[in-house]
Design an enzyme around this catalytic site. Structure first.
Site, short mmCIF file in Angstrom:
data_model
loop_
_atom_site.label_atom_id
_atom_site.label_comp_id
_atom_site.label_asym_id
_atom_site.label_seq_id
_atom_site.Cartn_x
_atom_site.Cartn_y
_atom_site.Cartn_z
N HIS A 318 38.97 43.41 11.56
CA HIS A 318 38.19 42.17 11.58
C HIS A 318 37.23 42.22 12.75
O HIS A 318 37.55 42.75 13.80
CB HIS A 318 39.12 40.95 11.73
CG HIS A 318 38.48 39.67 11.32
ND1 HIS A 318 37.66 38.97 12.15
CD2 HIS A 318 38.51 38.99 10.15
CE1 HIS A 318 37.23 37.89 11.53
NE2 HIS A 318 37.73 37.87 10.31
N ASP A 375 42.67 38.79 3.85
CA ASP A 375 42.62 39.35 2.49
C ASP A 375 43.81 40.22 2.15
O ASP A 375 43.98 40.61 0.99
CB ASP A 375 41.33 40.16 2.33
CG ASP A 375 40.10 39.25 2.35
OD1 ASP A 375 39.21 39.47 3.18
OD2 ASP A 375 40.09 38.28 1.57
C1 SDX Z 1 36.72 38.70 5.85
O1 SDX Z 1 33.91 37.36 9.73
C2 SDX Z 1 34.88 36.72 9.16
O2 SDX Z 1 35.39 35.73 9.68
C3 SDX Z 1 35.26 37.22 7.78
C4 SDX Z 1 36.47 36.55 7.14
C5 SDX Z 1 36.20 35.09 6.81
O3 SDX Z 1 37.18 34.33 6.68
O4 SDX Z 1 35.03 34.74 6.59
O5 SDX Z 1 37.58 36.63 8.01
C6 SDX Z 1 36.83 37.22 5.82
O6 SDX Z 1 35.68 39.21 5.56
C7 SDX Z 1 37.88 39.52 6.34
C8 SDX Z 1 37.56 41.04 6.40
C9 SDX Z 1 37.78 41.61 5.01
N1 SDX Z 1 37.30 43.02 4.95
C10 SDX Z 1 38.16 44.04 4.83
O7 SDX Z 1 39.38 43.94 4.86
C11 SDX Z 1 37.47 45.39 4.63
C12 SDX Z 1 38.08 46.42 5.56
N2 SDX Z 1 37.73 46.11 6.94
C13 SDX Z 1 36.56 46.73 7.51
O8 SDX Z 1 35.53 47.07 6.64
C14 SDX Z 1 36.17 46.20 8.88
O9 SDX Z 1 37.33 46.07 9.60
C15 SDX Z 1 35.39 44.89 8.97
C16 SDX Z 1 34.16 44.94 8.14
C17 SDX Z 1 36.25 43.76 8.54
C18 SDX Z 1 35.00 44.69 10.44
O10 SDX Z 1 34.14 45.70 10.74
P1 SDX Z 1 33.48 45.82 12.22
O11 SDX Z 1 33.87 44.68 13.08
O12 SDX Z 1 32.02 46.09 12.05
O13 SDX Z 1 34.23 47.05 12.84
P2 SDX Z 1 33.78 48.53 12.66
O14 SDX Z 1 33.39 48.81 11.24
O15 SDX Z 1 32.81 48.83 13.74
O16 SDX Z 1 35.18 49.29 12.91
C19 SDX Z 1 35.58 49.62 14.21
C20 SDX Z 1 36.37 50.91 14.04
C21 SDX Z 1 35.59 52.02 13.31
O17 SDX Z 1 36.13 53.25 13.73
P3 SDX Z 1 35.35 54.10 14.91
O18 SDX Z 1 33.90 54.22 14.47
O19 SDX Z 1 35.50 53.24 16.15
O20 SDX Z 1 36.08 55.40 14.99
O21 SDX Z 1 37.54 50.67 13.24
C22 SDX Z 1 37.44 51.42 12.04
C23 SDX Z 1 35.99 51.82 11.88
O22 SDX Z 1 35.88 53.03 11.11
N3 SDX Z 1 37.88 50.54 10.97
C24 SDX Z 1 38.68 50.90 9.97
C25 SDX Z 1 38.88 49.74 9.23
N4 SDX Z 1 38.21 48.72 9.78
C26 SDX Z 1 37.58 49.23 10.85
N5 SDX Z 1 39.25 52.10 9.63
C27 SDX Z 1 40.03 52.09 8.54
N6 SDX Z 1 40.29 50.99 7.76
C28 SDX Z 1 39.73 49.81 8.09
N7 SDX Z 1 39.97 48.74 7.34
#
Ligand code: SDX
Length: 441
Positions: A318, A375
């Site tokens: 998140h 989720d």
């Molecule tokens: C919602 O904003 C809100 O409030 C949203 C929400 C709401 O109520 O409105 O809470 C609802 O959207 C919840 C999130 C649902 N999405 C998912 O579950 C999809 C999976 N999660 C990711 O795509 C990700 O965690 C996000 C999009 C939710 C957040 O992404 P960020 O903050 O841009 O973080 P990032 O992509 O920069 O990740 C940081 C690191 C990265 O690794 P490095 O580059 O540092 O090596 O963490 C890794 C990412 O690759 N990472 C994950 C991951 N989420 C982040 N690796 C594996 N699996 C994951 N799920």
């Protein structure tokens, strides 16, 4: 340029000083302190004072507005709606009462609650012409595509309340949207499965009515299951609002131009659909289905960690929560209760819990503070309620509509509100002259 933070002794005259290495000039920027959470550096005068923009793609360090509706502390895993913890609202309130709280800022008295519930009930029907809109879609259209189209089309039906500067007209539009989303969502489902639309009933609660419109058929009575209705209502409470997330920011930006509120909500639905946002609940259940057994979890976790593999652990991570999403905690508990109460097998739930256990012990997830989010468990509950996965994000949109419209109202009423118009860091071609086609290489 170096940032030499000099904060004043009190919130009123706190400042943040920036020194431009190129010119040696210093700029003092006001620091504004809210009631909770980080203070903000007011950069509204930065460009005129320095000729420079801030740069923050994804808005990881940017406050876009002032708001009194929802507060999140990502490190502590705190979520408050108008000051009330989400766990207390989920335990003690119902979705329409939380909707009243988000819209008006206070919990309703008994009289106010009764009047609000009646108002919403009186707006649940849609114009009969809306029925014909569905016929333009293929039956196998994704329901989120249908929702974008039909909710956007509401903008063509209510010319009597389009003066968004009139608080009364804004509130009528708000009530109409909250009331009609379940009806339209249920119609999208019925259209997809080829069953007749079911009209709302005024003798049912908001969540009972939604389940009735989803599952009732003309040839037999539909019996409301109170366990399912309570679970649905709790799901809606937990998805109602969440500060300045992507879809809420979309609604605010669309609304900042003075656009029709129904069109703004349609834009929010479009943004929520993305798998990185509200589309994750559907993706989680498809992922758990694909994993299929506890034995295959290590393979899935390895893929999620592999930078060469686009696979992510859906329902994890998140932008704000670097701790357990408080909504996921409530949904974990609700999941267990619903499966037990309905006497359903826990296979998918067991895979989810084992996946969570393994991930939370894995250095990759611990280091990046990746925890289950809202989720991760919601889809298992919705599946237990008999909801097909392609409707999961539709239900998220149904619930989030009250948050979107409460934030939209707050934005319209904000005296500092201006049309949202960000700038950029330009890295394209410098000016060059046109070359006739015959002279190009
Ligand atoms: C919602 O904003 C809100 O409030 C949203 C929400 C709401 O109520 O409105 O809470 C609802 O959207 C919840 C999130 C649902 N999405 C998912 O579950 C999809 C999976 N999660 C990711 O795509 C990700 O965690 C996000 C999009 C939710 C957040 O992404 P960020 O903050 O841009 O973080 P990032 O992509 O920069 O990740 C940081 C690191 C990265 O690794 P490095 O580059 O540092 O090596 O963490 C890794 C990412 O690759 N990472 C994950 C991951 N989420 C982040 N690796 C594996 N699996 C994951 N799920």
């Amino acid at each position: 340029m170096t940032a030499d933070a000099q904060r004043g002794s009190t919130p009123n005259n706190a400042t943040f000083s920036l020194t431009d290495d190129a010119t040696g000039n210093s700029t003092e920027l006001p620091v504004i302190t809210g009631s909770l959470g980080p203070s903000v550096i007011d950069v509204r005068s930065l460009y005129s004072a320095t000729g420079r923009f801030t740069y923050d793609p994804g808005f990881t360090s940017t406050g876009s507005c002032e708001s009194k509706i929802t507060y999140i502390d990502g490190d502590e895993g705190i979520l408050l709606h108008r000051g009330y913890p989400i766990s207390e609202l989920a335990e003690n309130s119902d979705f329409l009462e939380v909707s009243y709280l988000l819209l008006y800022g206070e919990l309703p008295s008994e009289k106010q609650k009764r009047e609000f519930d009646d108002t919403i009930t009186q707006h649940t029907m849609v114009h009969e012409q809306i029925n014909y809109l569905f016929r333009g879609f293929r039956r196998d259209s994704h329901p989120m595509a249908v929702m974008i189209g039909v909710v956007g089309a509401l903008a063509a039906f209510y010319h009597d309340t389009t003066d968004i500067q009139d608080p009364r007209q804004r509130m009528i539009a708000s009530h109409r949207l909250i009331a009609k989303m379940p009806t339209i969502a249920a119609m999208a489902h019925k259209y997809a499965i080829g069953q007749p639309f079911v009209y709302p009933r005024n003798d049912l609660s908001y969540s009972e009515n939604f389940l009735h419109m989803l599952f009732a058929v003309p040839c037999q009575d539909y019996e409301i299951n109170p366990i399912q209705a309570k679970a649905m209502d709790r799901i809606l409470i937990l998805h109602a609002d969440h500060e300045q997330n992507a879809s809420t920011s979309t609604v605010r930006l669309a609304g900042s131009s003075g656009a029709n509120p129904y069109a703004c909500i349609a834009a929010g639905i479009a943004t929520l659909w993305g798998p990185a946002h509200g589309g994750a609940n559907e993706a989680v259940v498809l992922m758990l289905d694909e994993i299929g057994s506890v034995e295959r979890i290590p393979e899935c976790v390895a893929r999620a960690k592999d930078k060469d593999d686009p696979f992510r652990l859906m329902g994890f991570g998140h932008r704000v929560y670097k701790n357990y999403d408080p909504r996921a905690k409530v949904l974990h508990k609700t999941c267990h209760e619903v499966l037990d109460d309905l006497g359903l097998d826990h296979e998918m739930f067991n895979i989810a819990r084992e996946l969570e256990r393994i991930a939370l012990e894995d250095e990759y997830f611990v280091e990046r503070k990746l925890y289950p989010n809202v989720d991760f468990y919601s889809g298992i509950i919705l599946k237990a309620l008999g909801i097909p996965p392609h409707l999961f994000t539709v239900i998220f949109a149904l619930a989030r509509t009250v948050g979107w419209i409460a934030q939209w109202n707050e934005m319209i009423e904000d005296p500092h509100q201006k049309i949202g118009r960000p700038r950029q860091l330009y890295t394209g071609e410098k000016q060059r002259s046109y070359v006739p086609v015959g002279q190009r290489g």
